[in-house]
Design a protein around this motif. Sequence first.
Motif, PDB file in Angstrom:
ATOM      1  N   LEU A   1      96.705  52.819  90.256  1.00  0.00           N
ATOM      2  CA  LEU A   1      95.169  53.278  90.843  1.00  0.00           C
ATOM      3  C   LEU A   1      95.573  53.996  92.722  1.00  0.00           C
ATOM      4  CD1 LEU A   1      93.480  50.051  91.090  1.00  0.00           C
ATOM      5  CD2 LEU A   1      93.122  52.466  90.089  1.00  0.00           C
ATOM      6  N   ASP A   2      97.158  53.802  93.518  1.00  0.00           N
ATOM      7  CA  ASP A   2      97.645  55.072  94.161  1.00  0.00           C
ATOM      8  C   ASP A   2      98.534  55.947  93.858  1.00  0.00           C
ATOM      9  OD1 ASP A   2      98.032  54.427  97.797  1.00  0.00           O
ATOM     10  OD2 ASP A   2     100.340  54.669  96.372  1.00  0.00           O
ATOM     11  N   SER A   3      98.249  55.884  92.850  1.00  0.00           N
ATOM     12  CA  SER A   3      99.551  57.572  92.386  1.00  0.00           C
ATOM     13  C   SER A   3      98.655  58.233  91.931  1.00  0.00           C
ATOM     14  CB  SER A   3     100.613  57.224  91.011  1.00  0.00           C
ATOM     15  OG  SER A   3     100.683  58.353  90.604  1.00  0.00           O
ATOM     16  N   GLY A   4      96.664  57.919  91.717  1.00  0.00           N
ATOM     17  CA  GLY A   4      96.028  58.547  91.194  1.00  0.00           C
ATOM     18  C   GLY A   4      95.232  59.341  92.788  1.00  0.00           C
ATOM     19  N   ARG A   5      95.038  58.425  93.452  1.00  0.00           N
ATOM     20  CA  ARG A   5      94.101  59.208  93.926  1.00  0.00           C
ATOM     21  C   ARG A   5      95.347  59.624  95.615  1.00  0.00           C
ATOM     22  NH1 ARG A   5      95.563  58.138  99.798  1.00  0.00           N
ATOM     23  NH2 ARG A   5      97.375  56.976  99.394  1.00  0.00           N
ATOM     24  N   GLN A   6      96.577  59.702  95.083  1.00  0.00           N
ATOM     25  CA  GLN A   6      97.279  60.545  95.804  1.00  0.00           C
ATOM     26  C   GLN A   6      97.102  62.019  95.246  1.00  0.00           C
ATOM     27  OE1 GLN A   6     102.060  59.158  96.886  1.00  0.00           O
ATOM     28  NE2 GLN A   6     100.920  57.175  96.799  1.00  0.00           N
ATOM     29  N   GLU A   7      97.465  62.109  93.472  1.00  0.00           N
ATOM     30  CA  GLU A   7      96.777  63.294  93.125  1.00  0.00           C
ATOM     31  C   GLU A   7      95.938  63.833  93.344  1.00  0.00           C
ATOM     32  OE1 GLU A   7      98.925  64.589  91.220  1.00  0.00           O
ATOM     33  OE2 GLU A   7     100.302  62.833  91.132  1.00  0.00           O
ATOM     34  N   LEU A   8      94.420  63.469  93.931  1.00  0.00           N
ATOM     35  CA  LEU A   8      93.332  64.065  93.793  1.00  0.00           C
ATOM     36  C   LEU A   8      93.769  64.123  95.468  1.00  0.00           C
ATOM     37  CD1 LEU A   8      91.253  61.042  93.448  1.00  0.00           C
ATOM     38  CD2 LEU A   8      91.075  63.216  92.140  1.00  0.00           C
ATOM     39  N   VAL A   9      94.515  63.662  96.663  1.00  0.00           N
ATOM     40  CA  VAL A   9      94.840  64.407  97.979  1.00  0.00           C
ATOM     41  C   VAL A   9      95.245  65.607  97.586  1.00  0.00           C
ATOM     42  CG1 VAL A   9      95.619  63.776  99.928  1.00  0.00           C
ATOM     43  CG2 VAL A   9      94.613  62.167  98.757  1.00  0.00           C
ATOM     44  N   ALA A  10      96.256  65.640  96.684  1.00  0.00           N
ATOM     45  CA  ALA A  10      97.324  66.156  96.485  1.00  0.00           C
ATOM     46  C   ALA A  10      96.018  67.858  95.944  1.00  0.00           C
ATOM     47  CB  ALA A  10      98.521  66.182  95.423  1.00  0.00           C
ATOM     48  N   ALA A  11      95.081  67.293  95.268  1.00  0.00           N
ATOM     49  CA  ALA A  11      94.679  68.566  94.343  1.00  0.00           C
ATOM     50  C   ALA A  11      94.273  69.161  95.375  1.00  0.00           C
ATOM     51  CB  ALA A  11      93.441  67.820  93.100  1.00  0.00           C
ATOM     52  N   GLN A  12      92.513  68.404  96.297  1.00  0.00           N
ATOM     53  CA  GLN A  12      91.820  68.799  97.120  1.00  0.00           C
ATOM     54  C   GLN A  12      92.886  69.420  98.192  1.00  0.00           C
ATOM     55  OE1 GLN A  12      89.135  67.723  98.018  1.00  0.00           O
ATOM     56  NE2 GLN A  12      88.962  69.129  99.822  1.00  0.00           N
ATOM     57  N   ALA A  13      93.740  69.236  98.450  1.00  0.00           N
ATOM     58  CA  ALA A  13      94.752  70.038  99.671  1.00  0.00           C
ATOM     59  C   ALA A  13      94.998  72.017  99.066  1.00  0.00           C
ATOM     60  CB  ALA A  13      96.277  69.135  99.882  1.00  0.00           C
ATOM     61  N   ALA A  14      94.799  70.827  97.429  1.00  0.00           N
ATOM     62  CA  ALA A  14      95.389  73.201  97.044  1.00  0.00           C
ATOM     63  C   ALA A  14      94.434  73.621  96.607  1.00  0.00           C
ATOM     64  CB  ALA A  14      95.985  72.616  95.449  1.00  0.00           C
ATOM     65  N   MET A  15      93.461  73.376  96.680  1.00  0.00           N
ATOM     66  CA  MET A  15      91.964  73.260  96.501  1.00  0.00           C
ATOM     67  C   MET A  15      91.279  74.269  98.010  1.00  0.00           C
ATOM     68  SD  MET A  15      89.355  70.604  94.292  1.00  0.00           S
ATOM     69  CE  MET A  15      90.093  70.271  92.852  1.00  0.00           C
ATOM     70  N   THR A  16      92.131  73.356  99.365  1.00  0.00           N
ATOM     71  CA  THR A  16      91.810  73.876 100.288  1.00  0.00           C
ATOM     72  C   THR A  16      92.405  74.739 100.410  1.00  0.00           C
ATOM     73  OG1 THR A  16      91.177  71.686 101.112  1.00  0.00           O
ATOM     74  CG2 THR A  16      91.647  73.037 102.300  1.00  0.00           C
ATOM     75  N   ALA A  17      93.543  74.998  99.641  1.00  0.00           N
ATOM     76  CA  ALA A  17      94.463  76.667 100.490  1.00  0.00           C
ATOM     77  C   ALA A  17      93.938  77.802  99.267  1.00  0.00           C
ATOM     78  CB  ALA A  17      96.152  76.609  99.435  1.00  0.00           C
ATOM     79  N   ALA A  18      93.614  77.021  98.059  1.00  0.00           N
ATOM     80  CA  ALA A  18      93.121  78.129  97.662  1.00  0.00           C
ATOM     81  C   ALA A  18      91.294  78.996  97.624  1.00  0.00           C
ATOM     82  CB  ALA A  18      92.447  77.575  96.117  1.00  0.00           C
ATOM     83  N   LYS A  19      91.061  78.393  99.003  1.00  0.00           N
ATOM     84  CA  LYS A  19      90.125  78.893 100.043  1.00  0.00           C
ATOM     85  C   LYS A  19      90.131  80.215 100.114  1.00  0.00           C
ATOM     86  CE  LYS A  19      86.213  74.926  98.891  1.00  0.00           C
ATOM     87  NZ  LYS A  19      86.326  73.842  99.864  1.00  0.00           N
ATOM     88  N   GLN A  20      91.726  80.281 100.602  1.00  0.00           N
ATOM     89  CA  GLN A  20      91.978  81.091 102.300  1.00  0.00           C
ATOM     90  C   GLN A  20      92.931  81.983 101.431  1.00  0.00           C
ATOM     91  OE1 GLN A  20      94.730  78.207 104.501  1.00  0.00           O
ATOM     92  NE2 GLN A  20      92.376  77.030 105.102  1.00  0.00           N
ATOM     93  N   SER A  21      93.756  81.690 100.221  1.00  0.00           N
ATOM     94  CA  SER A  21      93.819  82.819  98.790  1.00  0.00           C
ATOM     95  C   SER A  21      93.332  83.505  98.083  1.00  0.00           C
ATOM     96  CB  SER A  21      95.641  81.683  98.973  1.00  0.00           C
ATOM     97  OG  SER A  21      95.946  82.915  97.758  1.00  0.00           O
ATOM     98  N   VAL A  22      93.736  84.478  97.734  1.00  0.00           N
ATOM     99  CA  VAL A  22      92.894  84.815  96.101  1.00  0.00           C
ATOM    100  C   VAL A  22      94.005  84.832  94.888  1.00  0.00           C
ATOM    101  CG1 VAL A  22      92.298  86.480  97.177  1.00  0.00           C
ATOM    102  CG2 VAL A  22      94.627  87.070  96.537  1.00  0.00           C
ATOM    103  N   ASP A  23      94.970  83.927  95.527  1.00  0.00           N
ATOM    104  CA  ASP A  23      96.502  83.285  93.848  1.00  0.00           C
ATOM    105  C   ASP A  23      95.406  81.965  93.177  1.00  0.00           C
ATOM    106  OD1 ASP A  23      98.062  83.233  93.147  1.00  0.00           O
ATOM    107  OD2 ASP A  23      99.957  82.332  93.736  1.00  0.00           O
ATOM    108  N   PRO A  24      95.280  82.263  92.312  1.00  0.00           N
ATOM    109  CA  PRO A  24      94.703  81.652  91.502  1.00  0.00           C
ATOM    110  C   PRO A  24      95.992  80.299  90.961  1.00  0.00           C
ATOM    111  CG  PRO A  24      94.186  83.498  89.595  1.00  0.00           C
ATOM    112  CD  PRO A  24      95.572  83.543  90.838  1.00  0.00           C
ATOM    113  N   ALA A  25      97.808  80.847  91.383  1.00  0.00           N
ATOM    114  CA  ALA A  25      97.875  79.427  91.140  1.00  0.00           C
ATOM    115  C   ALA A  25      97.816  78.642  92.174  1.00  0.00           C
ATOM    116  CB  ALA A  25      98.839  80.634  91.888  1.00  0.00           C
ATOM    117  N   GLU A  26      97.331  78.512  93.002  1.00  0.00           N
ATOM    118  CA  GLU A  26      96.901  77.178  94.033  1.00  0.00           C
ATOM    119  C   GLU A  26      96.054  76.282  93.162  1.00  0.00           C
ATOM    120  OE1 GLU A  26      98.114  76.399  96.751  1.00  0.00           O
ATOM    121  OE2 GLU A  26      99.192  77.742  97.248  1.00  0.00           O
ATOM    122  N   LEU A  27      94.774  76.908  93.223  1.00  0.00           N
ATOM    123  CA  LEU A  27      93.879  76.219  91.398  1.00  0.00           C
ATOM    124  C   LEU A  27      94.753  75.520  90.136  1.00  0.00           C
ATOM    125  CD1 LEU A  27      90.590  78.679  91.873  1.00  0.00           C
ATOM    126  CD2 LEU A  27      91.070  76.464  92.763  1.00  0.00           C
TER     127      LEU A  27
END
Length: 228
Positions: A36-62
């Motif tokens: 469960l905690d690993s899943g939570r951490q993965e969601l946090v990491a996914a959210q961080a990548a999405m936030t970075a994607a908003k500031q970049s045009v690189d689809p790699a973040e998504l």
Amino acid sequence: MRSGHGRGAVVAIVVLALLTLVAYTGYAGTTVYQQLDSGRQELVAAQAAMTAAKQSVDPAELRASAVHLRQAERDFSDAGRRAHDDPALRAVGGLPGAGRNLDAVTHLAAIGADMSRAGEAATAVAIQVAGLKQDYAGRALTPDDLPVVLQQAQGIAKDYSASTQAIGQQLRAAHAERAEVTTTDLVGPLKDAYDAVDAALVQADTAFLRFQDVRQVLSDFLGVRLPA
């Protein structure tokens, strides 16, 4: 004497079996928590990548976000299966008060998996949109660009309907799982987890309403209002 030794051996075996069961139950419970905690951490990491994607045009973040979401889904699904099917945990679940908390863990894992799948569906389309935005990065769109952009956007929009249906289905499933749980008698950490779930579901519902407006989403990503 032999009878006494025999009874002593049986008692020793029973005690050893009980100790083994307790140790395994602790291991199984710890494994569920770790998943469960690993899943939570993965969601946090996914959210961080999405936030970075908003500031970049690189689809790699998504794409990185999509990887985290897939791993989160696996972690939550594994936790849910173990919490539901593990014989030692189900035996403990028969104790007064324990069953309600164990069921809540199972539903929590299911909600996490549902939310992860909803995120995956949204990210799949976002990657296409980011690719379109990358094609026009570094220059302002001209009136001559708009017909081409609109044509490309319409191609993406074809995938949007299926994505929207998938997201809606997963959010409904998450709400159904949440409706099965009353938090009154849950232990503190589980209550806190469900408070976070409630907040996340509200945010997801709000985002989903906006996500359904494909033209607005594309306009936001491209930084230009597309013609109706």
